[in-house]
Motif scaffolding. Structure first.
Motif, short mmCIF file in Angstrom:
data_model
loop_
_atom_site.label_atom_id
_atom_site.label_comp_id
_atom_site.label_asym_id
_atom_site.label_seq_id
_atom_site.Cartn_x
_atom_site.Cartn_y
_atom_site.Cartn_z
N ALA A 197 0.82 -1.21 0.00
CA ALA A 197 0.00 0.00 0.00
C ALA A 197 0.85 1.26 0.00
CB ALA A 197 -0.93 -0.01 1.21
N GLY A 246 2.18 5.18 -6.19
CA GLY A 246 1.20 4.90 -7.23
C GLY A 246 0.11 3.95 -6.82
N VAL A 247 0.30 3.21 -5.72
CA VAL A 247 -0.70 2.24 -5.27
C VAL A 247 -1.77 2.96 -4.44
CG1 VAL A 247 -1.13 0.20 -3.83
CG2 VAL A 247 0.88 0.29 -5.32
N THR A 248 -3.04 2.70 -4.76
CA THR A 248 -4.13 3.32 -4.02
C THR A 248 -4.89 2.34 -3.12
OG1 THR A 248 -5.67 2.94 -5.84
CG2 THR A 248 -4.46 5.05 -5.84
N GLY A 249 -4.72 1.03 -3.34
CA GLY A 249 -5.45 0.06 -2.52
C GLY A 249 -4.95 -1.36 -2.73
N THR A 288 -4.82 -1.76 -6.80
CA THR A 288 -5.27 -0.66 -7.66
C THR A 288 -4.25 0.47 -7.62
OG1 THR A 288 -6.57 0.25 -5.81
CG2 THR A 288 -7.73 -1.18 -7.38
N VAL A 289 -4.13 1.17 -8.76
CA VAL A 289 -3.15 2.25 -8.88
C VAL A 289 -3.85 3.56 -9.23
CG1 VAL A 289 -1.33 0.66 -9.56
CG2 VAL A 289 -2.73 1.73 -11.31
N THR A 290 -3.11 4.64 -9.13
CA THR A 290 -3.66 5.97 -9.38
C THR A 290 -4.11 6.12 -10.83
OG1 THR A 290 -1.42 6.75 -9.81
CG2 THR A 290 -2.29 7.08 -7.60
N HIS A 299 -6.40 -0.24 -12.69
CA HIS A 299 -6.59 1.18 -12.43
C HIS A 299 -7.74 1.39 -11.46
CE1 HIS A 299 -10.14 0.95 -15.01
NE2 HIS A 299 -9.39 0.25 -15.85
N VAL A 300 -7.79 2.56 -10.87
CA VAL A 300 -8.94 2.92 -10.06
C VAL A 300 -10.17 2.89 -10.94
CG1 VAL A 300 -9.99 4.77 -8.72
CG2 VAL A 300 -7.54 4.32 -8.51
#
Length: 300
Positions: A228, A232-235, A256-258, A289-290
């Motif tokens: 996390a 660039g990692v969002t989740g 998931t990434v930005t 991706h998000v």
């Protein structure tokens, strides 16, 4: 997806089999002689050592069978092959210890209450020979790949048996010099205690793998936090960390990434991170991706 695992070892499988086979022959030959001497000397300590040695031989035989099964390639429904055969072998070894512990505790206590006549000289000489035989067998197995829980299980059998023979030799000397035959029963109880410790270790380690617990050094909370925190990692979702077999940790996760992030670059960087920091080489990472945005694919 990132793949690969570090299940290759510095020791060749054929060399491991040779070392284990030589140790098996050595143990079986001595065990047969020990049973005869144990009956003649009326020593429960020697007979318990012979019983322990029988499990040593069974452990090595199981290890050899498990090594052959584990070497089979992945095929059909068995996508990981038969690699967990060695873990089942280690668990069986642990369970055999439990059964022997129950028997020798019972017999040892019974002989403490009603001590029979024991021939101390025979016990002492045979036990000293047993120390030498087990030292040789332990040396042979130590040359094999002990990172395998299967081989380590066989090694622990041999090592515990060597300690047991030392206790039996002391008991034989006490009986010979003082005539106190209860020393023989006490030695049997020492053997049982050593068996119980080995059983606990083997069942704990094999159980962790069979129930797919995270490997040592790869705490899921720490792994999750490391992923996390990567740029660039969002989740991180559906994180699973487990061990397929000895030396084969594995991980899968949905990351998931930005918006506009390079999914492929992030996946490669995360695979490197997991390998270097947590020693996990077999990784399956779904990097998206998000929702509502598109992953950028770097130009090759």
């Amino acid at each position: 997806m990132g793949h690969g695992h570090g299940h290759g070892h510095g020791h060749g499988a054929n060399a491991d089999r040779r070392h284990l086979t030589a140790a098996l022959i050595l143990l079986v030959g001595f065990m047969a002689a020990e049973v005869v001497v144990g009956v003649i000397a009326n020593s429960i300590a020697l007979i318990s050592d012979a019983g322990h040695m029988l499990t040593d031989a069974a452990a090595i035989a199981l290890a050899l069978v498990a090594m052959s099964l584990a070497a089979r390639p992945a095929r059909g429904a068995y996508t990981f092959g038969w690699k967990r055969a060695e873990i089942i072998s280690a668990a069986v070894n642990g369970l055999t210890f439990v059964g022997l512990v129950v028997y020798f505790v019972y017999e040892g206590v019974r002989r403490l209450v009603e001590p029979p006549e024991v021939q101390g000289v025979l016990v002492l000489v045979t036990a000293l020979a047993g120390v030498a035989v087990n030292a040789g067998a332990a040396w042979l197995i130590a040359r094999a790949d002990r990172s395998s829980l299967n081989v380590e299980g066989a090694f622990q059998h041999i090592l515990n048996d060597m300690y047991a023979f030392i206790a039996t030799a002391v008991a034989g000397a006490v009986v010979w010099l003082t005539g106190w035959s209860r020393a023989d029963a006490i030695a049997a109880l020492v053997v049982a205690a050593l068996m119980a410790k080995a059983a606990y270790d083997l069942l704990r380690d094999s159980g962790r793998i069979l129930f797919e617990a995270a490997p040592a050094g790869a705490n899921p909370a720490e792994v999750n936090a490391a992923i996390a925190a990567h740029p660039g990692v969002t989740g991180v979702e559906d994180l699973h960390v487990w061990t397929v077999t000895s030396g084969f940790p594995a991980l899968s996760a949905h990351v998931t990434v930005t918006p506009g992030g390079d999914c492929h670059r992030v996946r490669r960087e995360l695979a490197d991170l997991l390998r270097e920091r947590f020693r996990i080489e077999h990784t399956t990472l779904q990097v998206d991706h998000v929702p509502g945005t598109a992953c950028r694919i770097a130009a090759s």
